[in-house]
Design a protein around this motif. Structure first.
Motif, PDB file in Angstrom:
ATOM      1  N   PRO A 275       0.803  -1.229   0.000  1.00 56.04           N
ATOM      2  CA  PRO A 275       0.000   0.000   0.000  1.00 56.04           C
ATOM      3  C   PRO A 275       0.835   1.277   0.000  1.00 56.04           C
ATOM      4  CG  PRO A 275      -0.911  -1.589   1.539  1.00 56.04           C
ATOM      5  CD  PRO A 275       0.410  -2.133   1.100  1.00 56.04           C
ATOM      6  N   ASP A 276       1.967   1.259   0.715  1.00 48.93           N
ATOM      7  CA  ASP A 276       2.816   2.450   0.740  1.00 48.93           C
ATOM      8  C   ASP A 276       3.291   2.808  -0.664  1.00 48.93           C
ATOM      9  OD1 ASP A 276       2.531   1.764   3.420  1.00 48.93           O
ATOM     10  OD2 ASP A 276       4.600   2.273   3.929  1.00 48.93           O
ATOM     11  N   ALA A 277       3.765   1.791  -1.389  1.00 44.55           N
ATOM     12  CA  ALA A 277       4.270   2.034  -2.740  1.00 44.55           C
ATOM     13  C   ALA A 277       3.156   2.503  -3.669  1.00 44.55           C
ATOM     14  CB  ALA A 277       4.920   0.770  -3.295  1.00 44.55           C
ATOM     15  N   ALA A 278       1.952   1.955  -3.495  1.00 46.59           N
ATOM     16  CA  ALA A 278       0.829   2.353  -4.343  1.00 46.59           C
ATOM     17  C   ALA A 278       0.485   3.827  -4.123  1.00 46.59           C
ATOM     18  CB  ALA A 278      -0.388   1.479  -4.061  1.00 46.59           C
ATOM     19  N   LEU A 279       0.433   4.259  -2.858  1.00 42.70           N
ATOM     20  CA  LEU A 279       0.111   5.652  -2.575  1.00 42.70           C
ATOM     21  C   LEU A 279       1.218   6.580  -3.066  1.00 42.70           C
ATOM     22  CD1 LEU A 279      -1.412   7.985  -1.402  1.00 42.70           C
ATOM     23  CD2 LEU A 279      -0.652   7.307   0.885  1.00 42.70           C
ATOM     24  N   LEU A 280       2.475   6.204  -2.861  1.00 45.85           N
ATOM     25  CA  LEU A 280       3.577   7.038  -3.341  1.00 45.85           C
ATOM     26  C   LEU A 280       3.574   7.146  -4.860  1.00 45.85           C
ATOM     27  CD1 LEU A 280       6.605   6.124  -1.043  1.00 45.85           C
ATOM     28  CD2 LEU A 280       5.551   8.378  -1.341  1.00 45.85           C
ATOM     29  N   ALA A 281       3.256   6.047  -5.538  1.00 53.16           N
ATOM     30  CA  ALA A 281       3.198   6.077  -7.001  1.00 53.16           C
ATOM     31  C   ALA A 281       2.119   7.048  -7.466  1.00 53.16           C
ATOM     32  CB  ALA A 281       2.926   4.683  -7.551  1.00 53.16           C
ATOM     33  N   PHE A 282       0.994   7.061  -6.789  1.00 54.25           N
ATOM     34  CA  PHE A 282      -0.086   7.982  -7.148  1.00 54.25           C
ATOM     35  C   PHE A 282       0.339   9.428  -6.912  1.00 54.25           C
ATOM     36  CE2 PHE A 282      -4.040  10.279  -5.903  1.00 54.25           C
ATOM     37  CZ  PHE A 282      -4.713  10.178  -7.110  1.00 54.25           C
ATOM     38  N   ALA A 283       0.916   9.697  -5.743  1.00 55.82           N
ATOM     39  CA  ALA A 283       1.337  11.065  -5.428  1.00 55.82           C
ATOM     40  C   ALA A 283       2.395  11.556  -6.409  1.00 55.82           C
ATOM     41  CB  ALA A 283       1.863  11.130  -3.991  1.00 55.82           C
ATOM     42  N   GLN A 284       3.391  10.727  -6.682  1.00 54.37           N
ATOM     43  CA  GLN A 284       4.500  11.151  -7.534  1.00 54.37           C
ATOM     44  C   GLN A 284       4.069  11.286  -8.993  1.00 54.37           C
ATOM     45  OE1 GLN A 284       7.481  12.070  -6.381  1.00 54.37           O
ATOM     46  NE2 GLN A 284       8.180  12.649  -8.425  1.00 54.37           N
ATOM     47  N   SER A 285       3.310  10.318  -9.487  1.00 56.23           N
ATOM     48  CA  SER A 285       2.956  10.348 -10.912  1.00 56.23           C
ATOM     49  C   SER A 285       1.987  11.482 -11.229  1.00 56.23           C
ATOM     50  CB  SER A 285       2.356   9.003 -11.344  1.00 56.23           C
ATOM     51  OG  SER A 285       1.124   8.743 -10.697  1.00 56.23           O
ATOM     52  N   THR A 286       1.048  11.774 -10.348  1.00 57.07           N
ATOM     53  CA  THR A 286       0.124  12.886 -10.606  1.00 57.07           C
ATOM     54  C   THR A 286       0.849  14.223 -10.491  1.00 57.07           C
ATOM     55  OG1 THR A 286      -0.626  12.775  -8.284  1.00 57.07           O
ATOM     56  CG2 THR A 286      -1.961  11.632  -9.941  1.00 57.07           C
ATOM     57  N   TYR A 287       1.758  14.330  -9.525  1.00 52.96           N
ATOM     58  CA  TYR A 287       2.551  15.561  -9.425  1.00 52.96           C
ATOM     59  C   TYR A 287       3.373  15.772 -10.694  1.00 52.96           C
ATOM     60  CZ  TYR A 287       6.664  18.379  -8.599  1.00 52.96           C
ATOM     61  OH  TYR A 287       7.676  19.297  -8.754  1.00 52.96           O
ATOM     62  N   GLU A 288       4.079  14.729 -11.145  1.00 57.11           N
ATOM     63  CA  GLU A 288       4.921  14.865 -12.339  1.00 57.11           C
ATOM     64  C   GLU A 288       4.077  15.233 -13.558  1.00 57.11           C
ATOM     65  OE1 GLU A 288       7.211  11.337 -12.814  1.00 57.11           O
ATOM     66  OE2 GLU A 288       8.519  11.763 -11.093  1.00 57.11           O
ATOM     67  N   ALA A 289       2.916  14.596 -13.693  1.00 56.78           N
ATOM     68  CA  ALA A 289       2.066  14.892 -14.846  1.00 56.78           C
ATOM     69  C   ALA A 289       1.636  16.360 -14.833  1.00 56.78           C
ATOM     70  CB  ALA A 289       0.840  13.980 -14.834  1.00 56.78           C
ATOM     71  N   ALA A 290       1.134  16.826 -13.697  1.00 60.42           N
ATOM     72  CA  ALA A 290       0.642  18.202 -13.620  1.00 60.42           C
ATOM     73  C   ALA A 290       1.783  19.208 -13.722  1.00 60.42           C
ATOM     74  CB  ALA A 290      -0.129  18.400 -12.319  1.00 60.42           C
ATOM     75  N   ALA A 291       2.917  18.921 -13.067  1.00 62.19           N
ATOM     76  CA  ALA A 291       4.048  19.858 -13.102  1.00 62.19           C
ATOM     77  C   ALA A 291       4.631  19.966 -14.505  1.00 62.19           C
ATOM     78  CB  ALA A 291       5.118  19.415 -12.106  1.00 62.19           C
ATOM     79  N   ASN A 292       4.759  18.842 -15.188  1.00 63.10           N
ATOM     80  CA  ASN A 292       5.292  18.880 -16.553  1.00 63.10           C
ATOM     81  C   ASN A 292       4.337  19.607 -17.501  1.00 63.10           C
ATOM     82  OD1 ASN A 292       7.577  17.453 -15.784  1.00 63.10           O
ATOM     83  ND2 ASN A 292       6.742  15.465 -16.378  1.00 63.10           N
ATOM     84  N   LEU A 293       3.052  19.285 -17.408  1.00 65.71           N
ATOM     85  CA  LEU A 293       2.080  19.935 -18.285  1.00 65.71           C
ATOM     86  C   LEU A 293       1.934  21.424 -17.971  1.00 65.71           C
ATOM     87  CD1 LEU A 293      -0.651  17.145 -18.259  1.00 65.71           C
ATOM     88  CD2 LEU A 293       0.717  17.838 -20.238  1.00 65.71           C
TER      89      LEU A 293
END
Length: 304
Positions: A275-293
């Motif tokens: 669960p820790d890895a799943a939540l971190l993946a969500f936090a990191q991937s959504t941040y990267e997507a929004a920050a890059n865009l």
């Protein structure tokens, strides 16, 4: 251990307790609003996760420091002052109106006086605290499960927060939406927010979203939201073009066009092998997507 750390928390199983506890946190949050100077984006009013529940930041009253805390282990509300004063109110099934009266009396015993607006925020069909005899439930087991979930989320998101060098919020609890959230900022001003959040003044929303931001958080669903289950969320304000089609993780996370947010059901996290890895993946991937865009200067804002 993961199953024990991330307990089930179905909204349909304890929705009545959630509604009553939500009103209690709104009372306390409004006291914090009345007793503390405004800081960035109303962070002074947010509640903090403690080993036993939710608490205000230290509040200045005369020449004292006072805190108000929900103890979800021993099930009471405690008002404590730096002069040794202490008053408590049991957390148990009772109408919100009665709980409000007891909270006001507890504050008065410690000479803590704060004028608050008793109409709840960010909920449909709000009932003023002093008149609310509808919400009256309190399930101790559900309250402890809620605390366990909040502790786990903060434990995972604190290291995520530490990766960011720019301005960012603590991982803290918003009593208006009854959600735990962490927000990062690009440093640039944002367009004026259109407002329109039910039962929330537009000037509050505009202060909250005065600068470009990306948030990740968790809430129980329901209320003014079409999401009827506990879920993690992430979004950017302003939302850059391309967010609905961005590739994010983990499996089970998706963009919800009604909310204009990325949503990951809590059940998908608690049932994940890690669960820790799943939540971190969500936090990191959504941040990267929004920050890059959104064209954020990630090289300057992030740790190497």
């Amino acid at each position: 251990m993961a199953a024990e750390s991330w307990p089930a928390l179905r909204l349909d199983a304890w929705g009545d307790t959630y509604a009553a506890l939500h009103m209690g946190t709104q009372m306390v949050g409004k006291v914090a609003l009345g007793l503390s100077p405004l800081t960035n984006h109303y962070w002074n009013t947010a509640l903090q996760i403690t080993p036993r529940g939710l608490a205000t930041l230290p509040l200045t009253v005369d020449r004292r420091i006072v805190t108000i805390a929900f103890d979800l282990v021993s099930h009471h509300l405690a008002v404590e002052g730096s002069d040794g004063g202490r008053a408590t109110v049991p957390l148990e099934p009772r109408p919100v109106a009665e709980f409000y009266r007891l909270v006001v009396e507890a504050l008065a015993r410690l000479n803590v006086r704060a004028r608050i607006r008793t109409k709840p925020n960010e909920v449909p069909n709000p009932i003023r605290f002093e008149a609310d005899t509808v919400h009256r439930s309190y399930d101790p087991a559900a309250a402890q499960a809620l605390l366990q979930v909040l502790v786990q989320i903060r434990r995972v998101l604190d290291p995520f927060r530490a990766r960011f060098l720019g301005k960012s919020s603590p991982v803290h609890f918003w009593w208006g939406g009854f959600d735990l959230a962490h927000t990062r900022f690009s440093g640039r001003r944002a367009p004026v927010h259109p407002g329109g959040i039910p039962n929330l003044a537009d000037f509050v929303t505009r202060e909250a979203y005065s600068h470009e931001c990306i948030s990740v958080g968790w809430w129980l669903g329901g209320g003014i939201s079409p999401i009827e289950e506990p879920a993690f969320y992430a979004y950017a304000y302003p939302e850059p073009p391309g967010c609905p089609n961005a590739v994010i993780a983990p499996a089970g996370a998706a963009y919800d066009s009604r909310m204009r947010e990325w949503i990951l059901p809590y059940e998908a996290v608690r049932r994940a092998p890690d669960p820790d890895a799943a939540l971190l993946a969500f936090a990191q991937s959504t941040y990267e997507a929004a920050a890059n865009l959104g064209g954020w200067d990630r090289a300057s804002l992030e740790r190497g």
